[in-house]
Motif scaffolding. Structure first.
Motif, PDB file in Angstrom:
ATOM      1  N   TRP A   1      49.309  22.365  -9.263  1.00 30.03           N
ATOM      2  CA  TRP A   1      48.565  23.596  -8.997  1.00 30.03           C
ATOM      3  C   TRP A   1      48.971  24.206  -7.669  1.00 30.03           C
ATOM      4  O   TRP A   1      49.084  23.509  -6.661  1.00 30.03           O
ATOM      5  CB  TRP A   1      47.072  23.293  -8.970  1.00 30.03           C
ATOM      6  CG  TRP A   1      46.574  22.881 -10.312  1.00 30.03           C
ATOM      7  CD1 TRP A   1      46.555  21.611 -10.831  1.00 30.03           C
ATOM      8  CD2 TRP A   1      46.078  23.731 -11.322  1.00 30.03           C
ATOM      9  NE1 TRP A   1      46.071  21.636 -12.109  1.00 30.03           N
ATOM     10  CE2 TRP A   1      45.760  22.928 -12.433  1.00 30.03           C
ATOM     11  CE3 TRP A   1      45.851  25.094 -11.402  1.00 30.03           C
ATOM     12  CZ2 TRP A   1      45.238  23.447 -13.607  1.00 30.03           C
ATOM     13  CZ3 TRP A   1      45.325  25.617 -12.574  1.00 30.03           C
ATOM     14  CH2 TRP A   1      45.024  24.790 -13.663  1.00 30.03           C
ATOM     15  N   ARG A   2      49.158  25.530  -7.684  1.00 30.83           N
ATOM     16  CA  ARG A   2      49.459  26.241  -6.441  1.00 30.83           C
ATOM     17  C   ARG A   2      48.574  27.478  -6.357  1.00 30.83           C
ATOM     18  O   ARG A   2      48.095  27.996  -7.372  1.00 30.83           O
ATOM     19  CB  ARG A   2      50.919  26.660  -6.379  1.00 30.83           C
ATOM     20  CG  ARG A   2      51.269  27.780  -7.337  1.00 30.83           C
ATOM     21  CD  ARG A   2      52.687  28.290  -7.119  1.00 30.83           C
ATOM     22  NE  ARG A   2      52.980  29.421  -7.965  1.00 30.83           N
ATOM     23  CZ  ARG A   2      52.839  30.699  -7.616  1.00 30.83           C
ATOM     24  NH1 ARG A   2      52.408  31.010  -6.426  1.00 30.83           N
ATOM     25  NH2 ARG A   2      53.138  31.661  -8.453  1.00 30.83           N
ATOM     26  N   ILE A   3      48.351  27.928  -5.131  1.00 31.79           N
ATOM     27  CA  ILE A   3      47.607  29.164  -4.936  1.00 31.79           C
ATOM     28  C   ILE A   3      48.556  30.315  -5.242  1.00 31.79           C
ATOM     29  O   ILE A   3      49.596  30.455  -4.595  1.00 31.79           O
ATOM     30  CB  ILE A   3      47.081  29.270  -3.492  1.00 31.79           C
ATOM     31  CG1 ILE A   3      46.082  28.151  -3.216  1.00 31.79           C
ATOM     32  CG2 ILE A   3      46.462  30.648  -3.252  1.00 31.79           C
ATOM     33  CD1 ILE A   3      45.695  28.023  -1.764  1.00 31.79           C
ATOM     34  N   ALA A   4      48.207  31.102  -6.238  1.00 30.30           N
ATOM     35  CA  ALA A   4      49.040  32.245  -6.612  1.00 30.30           C
ATOM     36  C   ALA A   4      48.623  33.501  -5.841  1.00 30.30           C
ATOM     37  O   ALA A   4      49.473  34.292  -5.446  1.00 30.30           O
ATOM     38  CB  ALA A   4      48.957  32.494  -8.115  1.00 30.30           C
ATOM     39  N   LYS A   5      47.314  33.669  -5.627  1.00 29.73           N
ATOM     40  CA  LYS A   5      46.795  34.830  -4.907  1.00 29.73           C
ATOM     41  C   LYS A   5      45.482  34.462  -4.247  1.00 29.73           C
ATOM     42  O   LYS A   5      44.742  33.602  -4.733  1.00 29.73           O
ATOM     43  CB  LYS A   5      46.521  36.006  -5.852  1.00 29.73           C
ATOM     44  CG  LYS A   5      47.724  36.714  -6.364  1.00 29.73           C
ATOM     45  CD  LYS A   5      47.316  37.924  -7.175  1.00 29.73           C
ATOM     46  CE  LYS A   5      48.538  38.613  -7.750  1.00 29.73           C
ATOM     47  NZ  LYS A   5      48.186  39.753  -8.576  1.00 29.73           N
ATOM     48  N   MET A   6      45.202  35.160  -3.179  1.00 27.49           N
ATOM     49  CA  MET A   6      43.910  35.035  -2.531  1.00 27.49           C
ATOM     50  C   MET A   6      43.546  36.401  -1.976  1.00 27.49           C
ATOM     51  O   MET A   6      44.366  37.032  -1.305  1.00 27.49           O
ATOM     52  CB  MET A   6      43.965  34.013  -1.405  1.00 27.49           C
ATOM     53  CG  MET A   6      42.601  33.714  -0.819  1.00 27.49           C
ATOM     54  SD  MET A   6      42.664  32.466   0.452  1.00 27.49           S
ATOM     55  CE  MET A   6      42.894  33.510   1.877  1.00 27.49           C
ATOM     56  N   LYS A   7      42.352  36.884  -2.301  1.00 24.54           N
ATOM     57  CA  LYS A   7      41.963  38.206  -1.823  1.00 24.54           C
ATOM     58  C   LYS A   7      40.444  38.321  -1.773  1.00 24.54           C
ATOM     59  O   LYS A   7      39.740  37.617  -2.492  1.00 24.54           O
ATOM     60  CB  LYS A   7      42.542  39.284  -2.727  1.00 24.54           C
ATOM     61  CG  LYS A   7      42.033  39.218  -4.155  1.00 24.54           C
ATOM     62  CD  LYS A   7      42.683  40.268  -5.031  1.00 24.54           C
ATOM     63  CE  LYS A   7      42.161  40.133  -6.450  1.00 24.54           C
ATOM     64  NZ  LYS A   7      42.661  41.150  -7.325  1.00 24.54           N
ATOM     65  N   PRO A   8      39.951  39.224  -0.939  1.00 19.00           N
ATOM     66  CA  PRO A   8      38.511  39.473  -0.946  1.00 19.00           C
ATOM     67  C   PRO A   8      38.115  40.122  -2.258  1.00 19.00           C
ATOM     68  O   PRO A   8      38.894  40.874  -2.842  1.00 19.00           O
ATOM     69  CB  PRO A   8      38.302  40.423   0.237  1.00 19.00           C
ATOM     70  CG  PRO A   8      39.634  41.003   0.527  1.00 19.00           C
ATOM     71  CD  PRO A   8      40.670  40.059   0.003  1.00 19.00           C
ATOM     72  N   SER A   9      36.934  39.793  -2.748  1.00 19.75           N
ATOM     73  CA  SER A   9      36.477  40.353  -4.017  1.00 19.75           C
ATOM     74  C   SER A   9      35.090  40.939  -3.821  1.00 19.75           C
ATOM     75  O   SER A   9      34.097  40.227  -3.880  1.00 19.75           O
ATOM     76  CB  SER A   9      36.459  39.274  -5.095  1.00 19.75           C
ATOM     77  OG  SER A   9      35.987  39.807  -6.298  1.00 19.75           O
ATOM     78  N   TRP A  10      35.041  42.224  -3.564  1.00 16.23           N
ATOM     79  CA  TRP A  10      33.747  42.866  -3.377  1.00 16.23           C
ATOM     80  C   TRP A  10      33.032  43.047  -4.706  1.00 16.23           C
ATOM     81  O   TRP A  10      31.821  43.153  -4.735  1.00 16.23           O
ATOM     82  CB  TRP A  10      33.928  44.199  -2.645  1.00 16.23           C
ATOM     83  CG  TRP A  10      34.354  43.937  -1.238  1.00 16.23           C
ATOM     84  CD1 TRP A  10      33.550  43.572  -0.199  1.00 16.23           C
ATOM     85  CD2 TRP A  10      35.665  43.983  -0.713  1.00 16.23           C
ATOM     86  NE1 TRP A  10      34.286  43.383   0.944  1.00 16.23           N
ATOM     87  CE2 TRP A  10      35.602  43.641   0.657  1.00 16.23           C
ATOM     88  CE3 TRP A  10      36.916  44.276  -1.257  1.00 16.23           C
ATOM     89  CZ2 TRP A  10      36.719  43.586   1.469  1.00 16.23           C
ATOM     90  CZ3 TRP A  10      38.018  44.219  -0.443  1.00 16.23           C
ATOM     91  CH2 TRP A  10      37.911  43.883   0.900  1.00 16.23           C
ATOM     92  N   ASP A  11      33.753  43.065  -5.820  1.00 18.19           N
ATOM     93  CA  ASP A  11      33.115  43.174  -7.126  1.00 18.19           C
ATOM     94  C   ASP A  11      32.215  41.975  -7.394  1.00 18.19           C
ATOM     95  O   ASP A  11      31.225  42.076  -8.089  1.00 18.19           O
ATOM     96  CB  ASP A  11      34.160  43.271  -8.248  1.00 18.19           C
ATOM     97  CG  ASP A  11      34.908  44.591  -8.215  1.00 18.19           C
ATOM     98  OD1 ASP A  11      34.399  45.555  -7.603  1.00 18.19           O
ATOM     99  OD2 ASP A  11      36.005  44.651  -8.787  1.00 18.19           O
ATOM    100  N   ALA A  12      32.601  40.836  -6.862  1.00 20.40           N
ATOM    101  CA  ALA A  12      31.831  39.605  -7.063  1.00 20.40           C
ATOM    102  C   ALA A  12      30.881  39.354  -5.897  1.00 20.40           C
ATOM    103  O   ALA A  12      30.359  38.271  -5.742  1.00 20.40           O
ATOM    104  CB  ALA A  12      32.784  38.426  -7.239  1.00 20.40           C
ATOM    105  N   GLY A  13      30.684  40.332  -5.046  1.00 23.34           N
ATOM    106  CA  GLY A  13      29.857  40.146  -3.855  1.00 23.34           C
ATOM    107  C   GLY A  13      30.741  39.809  -2.674  1.00 23.34           C
ATOM    108  O   GLY A  13      31.945  40.020  -2.700  1.00 23.34           O
ATOM    109  N   GLU A  14      30.134  39.268  -1.645  1.00 23.50           N
ATOM    110  CA  GLU A  14      30.880  38.892  -0.431  1.00 23.50           C
ATOM    111  C   GLU A  14      31.618  37.589  -0.688  1.00 23.50           C
ATOM    112  O   GLU A  14      31.231  36.536  -0.190  1.00 23.50           O
ATOM    113  CB  GLU A  14      29.923  38.752   0.749  1.00 23.50           C
ATOM    114  CG  GLU A  14      29.306  40.052   1.178  1.00 23.50           C
ATOM    115  CD  GLU A  14      30.279  40.908   1.968  1.00 23.50           C
ATOM    116  OE1 GLU A  14      31.120  40.340   2.680  1.00 23.50           O
ATOM    117  OE2 GLU A  14      30.200  42.138   1.858  1.00 23.50           O
TER     118      GLU A  14
END
Length: 92
Positions: free
Chosen positions: A18-31
């Motif tokens: 397993w590797r991290i493919a992406k990481m980003k803030p998600s305001w749609d899911a809250g903070e």
């Protein structure tokens, strides 16, 4: 960096690497911070640019994994290993 944890699939080939493919803030899911993990059969498949067998999206409260300059992959992997699906995962 990646982690190893076998997660069975219904198609007969398990995702183990397993590797991290992406990481980003998600305001749609809250903070929250959205982390997308790509799972491969093994490191060989990943290094051969094969497509992931399985993709998992997980969310962390933004305070748990800060989306700031000092966040490191190692910190995110440590947090991922606390999730039920990745309990017992090891670093590679």
């Amino acid at each position: 960096m990646a982690i190893v944890k076998t997660i069975p699939r219904t198609y007969g080939v398990d995702a183990t690497y397993w590797r991290i493919a992406k990481m980003k803030p998600s305001w749609d899911a809250g903070e929250k911070t959205e982390v997308i993990l790509a799972g491969y059969k093994d490191a060989t498949a990943r290094n051969a640019d094969k497509s992931p067998l399985l993709v998992k999206t997980v969310y962390f409260v933004t305070g748990d994994v800060q989306v700031v300059d000092d966040v490191t992959r190692a910190k995110v992997y440590e947090k991922v290993k606390t999730l039920e699906d990745f309990t017992g995962a090891t670093d590679v």
